[in-house]
Design an enzyme around this catalytic site. Structure first.
Site: not given
Ligand code: HMG
Ligand code: MG
Length: 317
Positions: A249, A216
């Protein structure tokens, strides 16, 4: 002594499974929260493009990530096609209860290899989070719900800098021990480079078979695609990515978007690696969502496709 022709294993796999994370990793990082209907249509378009794993949202605190509120309504509105999985992020039992009520069939728990990031992201030590996730995973599996795991900061932390590979390996190992069928190794801030990515996968593979690993990569420094190529050589067969390069994030300052699914697919198609995903429909899904966000896709492949279409259109006029 053996004689005869030497056989070398093929450098690349025949197929790769793409885990599309834009409806979660992408939209969680946008200032603009999108309506439930738009989130649903986005996911349907991604499924139309042939994606079979599409992260649909999160059951986290709406005070922490308001963009992911109403994920229960998103799940309720999906067509839920045969052969397509719609995992959702779950940080604790409260999240699991919400996910189960909404009919989730797959969840993802998300731990970190860095203590400071763990505190900032989920208000917990790594060790406490793993104990909580063990409880969550056991309860989910008892309901027949599949559990995926994440290890964030696998190649660096926004607060601590370097992260020990032993920490990444140990957290990944704990996630598999508690029943995660797959662990996704997250370069949350996109600082990894190909050789580091290979070494990280090798270190984790000492504890978790590579068949159970995914990667990822965020693309902050433009390294994500090169990192994928490097770890395909290590046997990785599952890659997370985000259409239009959306992502980041809220608790990882400086993290740019994820690897764009269009760019990943263009490379995999070029290498003859099957994914089941169709580039033009995928790029259309990317234009759909970025249109709603008021901007254009960050993906280079999507930009090139749009420019080519425009040039062809101009020639035909
Ligand atoms: P906390 O404040 O410590 O929680 O947050 P708490 O247990 O003390 O509860 C406080 C309040 O939140 C309570 O409400 C709870 O009920 C409520 P009150 O009684 O005050 O009214 N609450 C919840 N509400 C809804 N859903 C829940 C939930 N849990 C508690 N599940 C918590 C701890 C984990 C909840 C919080 O820190 C949180 O939600 N964090 C999520 C952060 C996040 O989603 N980050 C982005 C995803 S991770 C990522 O992007 C990385 C990844 O892509 C991989 C990579 O790139 O590396 C996966
Ligand atoms: Mg991420």
């Amino acid at each position: 002594m053996t004689t005869g022709p030497q056989t070398t294993p093929p450098p690349y796999p025949d197929s790769v499974r793409i885990v599309e994370v834009a409806p979660r990793d992408g939209l969680q990082n946008e200032d603009l929260g999108l309506p439930v209907e738009t989130r649903i249509e986005f996911i349907e378009r991604l499924a139309d493009a042939g994606l079979t794993t599409i992260e649909a949202g999160s059951f986290v605190s709406p005070d922490w990530v308001p963009q992911m509120a109403d994920t229960d309504q998103v799940l309720a509105g999906l067509r839920r096609r045969e052969g397509v999985s719609y995992p959702v992020l779950v940080p604790n039992m409260r999240g699991l209860e919400g996910a189960l009520r909404a009919g989730a069939r797959e969840i993802a728990v998300f731990a970190a290899a860095s203590e400071t990031f763990s505190q900032k992201n989920i208000n917990s030590t790594v060790s406490d989070s793993l104990s909580r996730y063990a409880e969550v995973a056991a309860a989910a599996r008892a309901e027949g719900v599949a559990v995926r795991g994440y290890v964030s900061c696998a190649l660096g932390c926004p607060y601590e800098g370097e992260v020990a590979l032993t920490a990444v390996r140990d957290v990944a190992g704990s996630l598999v021990d508690m029943g995660c069928y797959e662990v996704s190794l997250g370069d949350t801030i996109g600082v990894g480079t190909p050789e580091k990515a290979r070494m990280m996968v090798r270190a984790v593979a000492e504890r978790v078979p590579v068949a159970h690993l995914a990667v990822h990569f965020h693309d902050t420094y433009g390294q994500a695609l090169a990192n994928v190529l490097a770890v395909l050589y290590e046997g990785v067969r599952v890659v997370d990515s985000s259409v239009a390069g959306l992502g980041g994030c809220p608790y990882a300052p400086g993290a740019a978007g994820n690897l764009a699914t269009e760019d990943l697919l263009f490379m995999l198609d070029g290498l003859g690696i099957r994914t089941g995903v169709r580039l033009h429909e995928l790029a259309a899904a990317g234009r759909f969502i970025t249109g709603h966000l008021g901007r254009t896709p960050r993906s280079r492949a999507a930009q090139a496709l749009a420019a080519t279409a425009q040039a062809v259109g101009a020639m035909e006029e």
